[in-house]
Design a protein around this motif. Structure first.
Motif, PDB file in Angstrom:
ATOM      1  N   THR A  11       0.839  -1.183   0.000  1.00 43.85           N
ATOM      2  CA  THR A  11       0.000   0.000   0.000  1.00 43.85           C
ATOM      3  C   THR A  11       0.879   1.239   0.000  1.00 43.85           C
ATOM      4  N   ASP A  13       0.901   3.486   2.277  1.00 41.83           N
ATOM      5  CA  ASP A  13       1.435   3.643   3.633  1.00 41.83           C
ATOM      6  C   ASP A  13       2.661   2.770   3.860  1.00 41.83           C
ATOM      7  N   LYS A  14       2.624   1.530   3.386  1.00 40.95           N
ATOM      8  CA  LYS A  14       3.766   0.632   3.565  1.00 40.95           C
ATOM      9  C   LYS A  14       4.959   1.093   2.727  1.00 40.95           C
ATOM     10  N   ARG A  16       5.588   4.151   1.996  1.00 42.02           N
ATOM     11  CA  ARG A  16       6.139   5.307   2.699  1.00 42.02           C
ATOM     12  C   ARG A  16       7.004   4.860   3.880  1.00 42.02           C
ATOM     13  N   GLY A  57       2.048   6.357  -3.018  1.00 38.44           N
ATOM     14  CA  GLY A  57       2.969   6.707  -1.950  1.00 38.44           C
ATOM     15  C   GLY A  57       4.236   7.356  -2.460  1.00 38.44           C
TER      16      GLY A  57
END
Length: 282
Positions: A11, A13-14, A16, A57
């Motif tokens: 994702t 978030d991951k 990042r 991301g």
């Protein structure tokens, strides 16, 4: 600096979090190129570019000045061709050697036309090519490509630099040599893409098919760590179900190659043990 994350299942978030870990461990506040690595197929690609995916991301990180350029890596030329059509990446990384030359037919010229950077990985085909000078000269002769030449000890930097300084196209004799090697390796060379996985018997196919190259480069020490020792044991359980063949983009006869490499391993191991016993006895 070029970095990559195996991001086809990640994702934003991951991605990042991975980026921030890289910045912290490297003690840097900026990375020139950050790539979505090992984008194996179209489904992986769709995951990468979808809302909330890895690309999102990286775009945010680029907007914040943490990343200079966003890249993609794949062994699958169809995926890279799609990425060029979409125009979502600044850089792509593709396998390119005289054992894997297909990128020069479509991907490399198309990227040049679109002003997208090209990184050439595995110019020595993972150590399979014995003539490293010829392999590097072949890759360096391709215009508009940055060749990533791996090394295993510092002296190789100087050797690679000498090939770079030599420059120029292949001679007629070198061209003939390349053609002969291409023909001999066509249906036995594993490109290490892992698209054949997962194996129903959990055989690390890439490791088993790369036995000879790894032993040549690293000796018997390679079996004290990594997948090779366990891989040999699992390879003996190959049922020859053929599922790996259906997934191999190069149509390699994988079960046959597993058997051949196991036979080679047994002969090599027997020879090594014979020499050890001879020395110990003498």
């Amino acid at each position: 600096m070029v970095l990559a994350s195996k991001s086809h299942a990640r994702t934003a978030d991951k991605m990042r979090a991975d980026l921030e870990t890289s910045l912290g461990e490297l003690q840097r506040d900026y990375i020139d190129i950050y790539k979505c690595h090992f984008v194996a197929n179209r489904a992986d690609y769709e995951t990468v570019i979808s809302p909330g995916g890895a690309l999102e991301g990286l775009r945010q990180a680029k907007d914040e000045g943490l990343v200079g350029h966003i890249g993609i890596t794949s062994h699958n030329l169809e995926v890279l061709d799609r990425s060029l059509d979409d125009g979502l990446f600044d850089v792509l990384m593709v396998c390119f050697s005289f054992l894997e030359p297909r990128a020069r037919e479509t991907i490399i010229p198309k990227a040049r036309k679109k002003n997208i950077g090209v990184l050439a990985m595995k110019p020595f085909s993972g150590g399979v090519i014995d003539d490293a000078r010829l392999a590097l000269k072949y890759a360096l002769a391709e215009p508009g490509v940055l060749v990533l030449a791996g090394v295993e000890h510092p002296d190789l930097f100087d050797e690679n630099w000498r090939v770079f300084q030599e420059g120029g196209p292949l001679s007629e004799a070198e061209t003939r040599q390349v053609a002969e090697m291409q023909q001999s390796y066509e249906k036995v060379f594993c490109r290490r893409c892992d698209y054949c996985q997962p194996c129903t018997e959990e055989i690390p196919i890439q490791a088993v098919l790369g036995l000879r190259s790894m032993i040549k480069r690293m000796g018997i020490e390679v079996f004290r760590s990594g997948p090779f020792g366990a891989g040999i044991a699992k390879a003996r359980n190959c049922t020859e179900c053929g599922e790996c063949i259906t997934r191999c983009p190069y149509e390699l006869p994988i079960p046959d190659l597993i058997r051949e490499n196991l036979r080679w391993w047994m002969r090599w191991r027997s020879d090594v043990l014979t020499r050890i016993y001879a020395v110990a006895g003498g």
